[in-house]
Design an enzyme around this catalytic site. Structure first.
Site, PDB file in Angstrom:
ATOM      1  N   CYS A   1      -6.416   4.031 -54.094  1.00 41.38           N
ATOM      2  CA  CYS A   1      -7.396   3.243 -53.441  1.00 41.38           C
ATOM      3  C   CYS A   1      -8.751   4.063 -53.977  1.00 41.38           C
ATOM      4  O   CYS A   1      -8.653   5.205 -53.653  1.00 41.38           O
ATOM      5  CB  CYS A   1      -7.585   2.910 -52.150  1.00 41.38           C
ATOM      6  SG  CYS A   1      -6.099   1.755 -51.947  1.00 41.38           S
ATOM      7  N   GLU A   2      -9.545   3.555 -54.874  1.00 42.03           N
ATOM      8  CA  GLU A   2     -10.481   4.283 -55.540  1.00 42.03           C
ATOM      9  C   GLU A   2     -11.330   5.229 -54.410  1.00 42.03           C
ATOM     10  O   GLU A   2     -12.249   6.109 -55.090  1.00 42.03           O
ATOM     11  CB  GLU A   2     -11.453   3.372 -56.165  1.00 42.03           C
ATOM     12  CG  GLU A   2     -12.054   2.510 -55.477  1.00 42.03           C
ATOM     13  CD  GLU A   2     -12.676   1.193 -56.014  1.00 42.03           C
ATOM     14  OE1 GLU A   2     -12.308   0.912 -57.064  1.00 42.03           O
ATOM     15  OE2 GLU A   2     -13.645   0.520 -55.582  1.00 42.03           O
ATOM     16  N   HIS A   3     -11.575   4.838 -53.489  1.00 37.79           N
ATOM     17  CA  HIS A   3     -12.681   5.598 -52.638  1.00 37.79           C
ATOM     18  C   HIS A   3     -12.110   7.114 -51.945  1.00 37.79           C
ATOM     19  O   HIS A   3     -12.645   7.918 -51.907  1.00 37.79           O
ATOM     20  CB  HIS A   3     -13.176   4.663 -51.369  1.00 37.79           C
ATOM     21  CG  HIS A   3     -12.055   4.220 -50.755  1.00 37.79           C
ATOM     22  ND1 HIS A   3     -11.186   3.474 -50.963  1.00 37.79           N
ATOM     23  CD2 HIS A   3     -11.732   4.670 -49.136  1.00 37.79           C
ATOM     24  CE1 HIS A   3     -10.279   3.120 -49.966  1.00 37.79           C
ATOM     25  NE2 HIS A   3     -10.790   3.887 -48.638  1.00 37.79           N
TER      26      HIS A   3
ATOM     27  N   SER B   1     -10.873  11.506 -56.350  1.00 41.20           N
ATOM     28  CA  SER B   1     -10.406  10.226 -56.364  1.00 41.20           C
ATOM     29  C   SER B   1     -10.556   9.890 -58.070  1.00 41.20           C
ATOM     30  O   SER B   1      -9.500   9.126 -58.653  1.00 41.20           O
ATOM     31  CB  SER B   1     -10.712   9.248 -55.607  1.00 41.20           C
ATOM     32  OG  SER B   1     -10.013   7.912 -55.725  1.00 41.20           O
TER      33      SER B   1
END
Lengths: 223, 240
Positions: free
Chosen positions: A53-55, A94
């Site tokens: 997940c990008e965050h 990330s």
């Protein structure tokens, strides 16, 4: 004037299962906002996939059965779970995972894909702009698959000769999974690989503005 | 050395009208709600806010949504604003947007905090966010008034990269899970997100923390104290 009645093809859940079936054991896979967020719930026996997940989370699983943790969400801010092997880190790390080539795949939603593999998925002209991590992921992941409806809400083909919406990335798409078919860019040429059950290549012609060649996968050939 | 301040209002006493402020958080996770409330109570305006999201535009909303609803923001650097109340102000020319891809936003903060003068990234190459043309500000008549200029490009190993500048805001407001009086911070799971990067980038960083310890274990620290100037205890949320 004739109206084309488009077949329904796969449901959203069936499409997610279809995409999940092509993931490879051990892959690190980012899932973007929209339809791809259903992928972590599609556990495939015998495969361990690390969902990113990008965050700043890696190793997420489906939504929790019990009380959600507000600090464990997917890119769409929906509650998810952390599986064995999960890691948390800051957003710079990330995106280093993405731009640094450690993402085997990102699966993004799509508004339009051109026959050259350009992707537009962040802005309908005149609408509210919001890009999130799509451009970083499209530029950085080793593979980019797009998961989208074959036609837009007005019945226009989303696989086009040119994207008319602002691009997310040029020539970045490797595969497109729609409710009607699977396409792959083979040496830069859009290629029909698979039709959804009950769909024929002939039906896809009028529903697809982009030019494509046909070279269907045999059973189980996709990976 | 003691960076603990008893109240958020004390920690924010130097924030002025027109300040640039980086704020941590992704969606609802890791947003320093108490510090933002205290900022609104100071009645500062004309702020340049740097944050990934813009809240949701719900009535009585806390966080960045409150800053936007109270019209305290004149420029918003973000990747995914979403909030309909923000877009109303954007399209009517009341607030300027700098739309930044999320990874580039994170890296620009990291660069600013690391003394890096800029960096080349492939992100956004070939799009309106790098080649220019994206509308930064609308005029009162609803026509585009200011558009993004083309960013400098460079081909490295056959691939096109785009030059991005560091962000060096006046202040950062961040949310930590644990802190000590030296300003050492530890974050919690997905709430880490932009928080350490915002803290590094700013000239003055103010943190709120769910728990304050006498001293954190050196191996448990995600962000060392020199990046943090003031720490306040979280007021309303129970410690987890």
């Amino acid at each position: 004037m004739t109206t084309i009645t488009a077949p329904t093809g796969l449901s959203r859940a069936e499409l997610a299962r279809r995409v999940a079936g092509d993931l490879v054991d051990g892959w690190c896979v980012n899932v973007g906002i929209g339809a791809p967020l259903q992928l972590p719930a599609q556990a495939t026996p015998g495969k361990e996939i690390l969902y990113h997940c990008e965050h700043g989370l890696l190793g997420v699983g489906p939504a929790p059965d019990g009380e959600p943790d507000p600090d464990v969400t997917d890119a769409g801010k929906n509650p998810v779970t952390l599986l064995d092997g999960a890691a948390s880190f800051d957003s710079s790390t990330s995106f280093a995972i993405a731009r640094g080539g450690r993402l085997d795949l990102c699966v993004l939603g799509g508004l339009q894909v051109s026959e050259r593999g350009d992707l537009a998925n962040w802005l309908v002209p005149g609408g509210n702009p919001g890009v999130g991590g799509a451009m970083d992921l499209a530029a950085g992941a080793r593979r980019v698959w797009v998961m989208m409806d074959h036609l837009d809400k007005r019945g226009n083909p989303k696989l086009r000769k040119e994207c008319t919406f602002p691009l997310t990335g040029a020539g970045v798409v490797d595969r497109v999974y729609t409710n009607l078919a699977v396409f792959e860019f083979v040496d830069g040429v859009l290629t029909l690989r698979e039709c959804a059950p009950g769909i024929t290549p002939e039906q896809l012609g009028p529903l697809t503005e982009a030019t494509f060649q046909i070279d269907l996968w045999n059973q189980g050939e996709s990976e | 050395m003691d960076k603990i301040r008893p109240k958020a209002a004390d920690a924010l006493d130097s924030v002025h009208n027109g300040a640039s402020i980086a704020i941590g958080g992704f969606g609802q996770s890791g947003v320093p709600l108490d510090l933002i409330d205290a900022l609104c109570d100071r009645d500062v305006r004309g702020l340049h806010i740097i944050a990934n999201n813009g809240g949701r535009g719900l009535p009585g909303e806390r966080g960045i949504g409150r800053l936007l609803a109270e019209n305290r923001v004149s420029r918003f650097s973000c990747s995914f604003p979403v909030n309909p109340a923000f877009f109303e102000r954007y399209f009517s020319g009341e607030v300027e947007i700098e739309l930044v891809p999320q990874g580039t936003l994170a890296e620009r903060l990291r660069a600013g905090g690391s003394g890096i003068g800029g960096f080349y990234t492939p992100t956004a190459a070939g799009t309106v966010l790098a080649d220019g043309g994206f509308v930064v500000r609308y005029g009162k008549n609803g026509e585009p008034e200011k558009t993004l200029a083309q960013k400098e490009r460079r081909v490295i190993d056959g691939r096109t990269y785009v030059l991005e500048s560091p962000l060096r805001p006046d202040f950062a407001l961040v949310k930590a899970h644990r802190a000590d009086r030296y300003g050492n911070l530890r974050f919690r799971l997905g709430a880490r997100n932009f928080n350490p990067l915002a803290a590094m980038a700013a000239k003055t960083t103010i943190a709120q923390a769910d728990q304050i310890a006498a001293a954190l274990d050196p191996d448990d620290i995600h962000l060392p104290g020199p990046f943090v100037d003031r720490v306040v205890a979280t007021e309303l949320e129970p410690a987890r």
